[in-house]
Scaffold this motif. Structure first.
Motif, PDB file in Angstrom:
ATOM      1  N   LEU A  10       0.840  -1.203   0.000  1.00  0.00           N
ATOM      2  CA  LEU A  10       0.000   0.000   0.000  1.00  0.00           C
ATOM      3  C   LEU A  10       0.875   1.252   0.000  1.00  0.00           C
ATOM      4  O   LEU A  10       0.570   2.238  -0.673  1.00  0.00           O
ATOM      5  N   ARG A  11       1.971   1.174   0.749  1.00  0.00           N
ATOM      6  CA  ARG A  11       2.861   2.320   0.833  1.00  0.00           C
ATOM      7  C   ARG A  11       3.371   2.696  -0.560  1.00  0.00           C
ATOM      8  O   ARG A  11       3.351   3.850  -0.957  1.00  0.00           O
ATOM      9  N   SER A  12       3.800   1.701  -1.328  1.00  0.00           N
ATOM     10  CA  SER A  12       4.342   2.041  -2.643  1.00  0.00           C
ATOM     11  C   SER A  12       3.222   2.465  -3.589  1.00  0.00           C
ATOM     12  O   SER A  12       3.436   3.294  -4.468  1.00  0.00           O
ATOM     13  N   ALA A  13       2.013   1.921  -3.384  1.00  0.00           N
ATOM     14  CA  ALA A  13       0.889   2.347  -4.226  1.00  0.00           C
ATOM     15  C   ALA A  13       0.552   3.817  -3.969  1.00  0.00           C
ATOM     16  O   ALA A  13       0.258   4.571  -4.896  1.00  0.00           O
ATOM     17  N   HIS A  38      -7.105  -8.542   2.630  1.00  0.00           N
ATOM     18  CA  HIS A  38      -7.600  -9.189   1.407  1.00  0.00           C
ATOM     19  C   HIS A  38      -7.998  -8.169   0.338  1.00  0.00           C
ATOM     20  O   HIS A  38      -8.075  -8.500  -0.837  1.00  0.00           O
ATOM     21  N   ASP A  39      -8.264  -6.939   0.771  1.00  0.00           N
ATOM     22  CA  ASP A  39      -8.602  -5.906  -0.209  1.00  0.00           C
ATOM     23  C   ASP A  39      -7.390  -5.486  -1.037  1.00  0.00           C
ATOM     24  O   ASP A  39      -7.537  -4.851  -2.071  1.00  0.00           O
ATOM     25  N   LEU A  40      -6.208  -5.797  -0.520  1.00  0.00           N
ATOM     26  CA  LEU A  40      -4.997  -5.391  -1.224  1.00  0.00           C
ATOM     27  C   LEU A  40      -4.423  -6.529  -2.070  1.00  0.00           C
ATOM     28  O   LEU A  40      -3.450  -6.362  -2.777  1.00  0.00           O
ATOM     29  N   GLN A  96      -5.606  -0.229  -5.828  1.00  0.00           N
ATOM     30  CA  GLN A  96      -6.267   0.942  -6.387  1.00  0.00           C
ATOM     31  C   GLN A  96      -7.449   1.410  -5.540  1.00  0.00           C
ATOM     32  O   GLN A  96      -7.613   2.596  -5.283  1.00  0.00           O
ATOM     33  N   ARG A  97      -8.261   0.449  -5.102  1.00  0.00           N
ATOM     34  CA  ARG A  97      -9.436   0.830  -4.302  1.00  0.00           C
ATOM     35  C   ARG A  97      -9.028   1.436  -2.970  1.00  0.00           C
ATOM     36  O   ARG A  97      -9.622   2.388  -2.488  1.00  0.00           O
ATOM     37  N   ALA A  98      -7.991   0.853  -2.374  1.00  0.00           N
ATOM     38  CA  ALA A  98      -7.516   1.352  -1.085  1.00  0.00           C
ATOM     39  C   ALA A  98      -6.967   2.766  -1.238  1.00  0.00           C
ATOM     40  O   ALA A  98      -7.233   3.636  -0.402  1.00  0.00           O
ATOM     41  N   VAL A 157      -8.253   6.197   0.612  1.00  0.00           N
ATOM     42  CA  VAL A 157      -7.373   7.121   1.311  1.00  0.00           C
ATOM     43  C   VAL A 157      -7.551   8.524   0.751  1.00  0.00           C
ATOM     44  O   VAL A 157      -7.649   9.504   1.491  1.00  0.00           O
ATOM     45  N   ARG A 158      -7.626   8.611  -0.567  1.00  0.00           N
ATOM     46  CA  ARG A 158      -7.803   9.922  -1.198  1.00  0.00           C
ATOM     47  C   ARG A 158      -9.104  10.583  -0.761  1.00  0.00           C
ATOM     48  O   ARG A 158      -9.147  11.774  -0.502  1.00  0.00           O
TER      49      ARG A 158
END
Ligand SMILES: [Zn+2]
Length: 146
Positions: free
Chosen positions: A29-32, A118-120, A125-127, A131-132
């Motif tokens: 997630l961090r790199s995304a 599991h969402d990742l 993208q959804r996560a 966050v946005r």
């Protein structure tokens, strides 16, 4: 009294648990977030209650990436077959603590975003979008970049 596992038995159980801890998913997630150009977050800021995995200090948004096993995800429903009562109790306590942390942060004016491991699994993208939205940084270049 719950039966106690010997140290060897416990580590044998641990080894079979998928995604122990949530380092991999966190890093993903961090790199995304970086790729998506989302800025202003800190990794595991210790000063914040409940030690979120990420936090936007200015926007007061706390992001938790919850490992499906340790946080008792119902979708995945993973309970080891050996000594299930021990795990049900342990995971139950984790869930309780998660609820308390979220409630206290919200009372202190934070927005809390909890993302399941599991969402990742099939991309972040959804996560990143969650966050946005929470941080109010959903902008035009994200749409162009998607
Ligand atoms: Zn799950």
């Amino acid at each position: 009294m719950p039966e106690r596992l010997s140290r060897a038995a416990r580590s044998a159980v641990m080894r079979r648990i998928p995604g122990r801890g949530n380092r991999t998913t966190e890093v993903r997630l961090r790199s995304a977030l970086t790729r998506a150009g989302v800025r202003g977050w800190r990794v595991q800021p210790v000063a914040i209650m409940g030690k979120p995995d990420f936090a936007f200090l200015d926007a007061k948004v706390a992001i938790f990436v919850d490992g499906c096993f340790w946080h008792g995800c119902r979708t995945c429903g993973l309970i080891p077959q050996s000594n299930p009562s021990y795990w049900v109790q342990k995971i139950g306590r984790n869930k309780e603590r998660d609820g308390q942390v979220s409630a206290e942060l919200k009372m202190a004016g934070w927005k809390v975003v909890r993302i399941w491991e599991h969402d990742l699994r099939n991309g972040c993208q959804r996560a990143v979008e969650q966050v946005r939205i929470a941080t109010g940084t959903r902008d035009l270049d994200s749409m162009a970049g998607a």
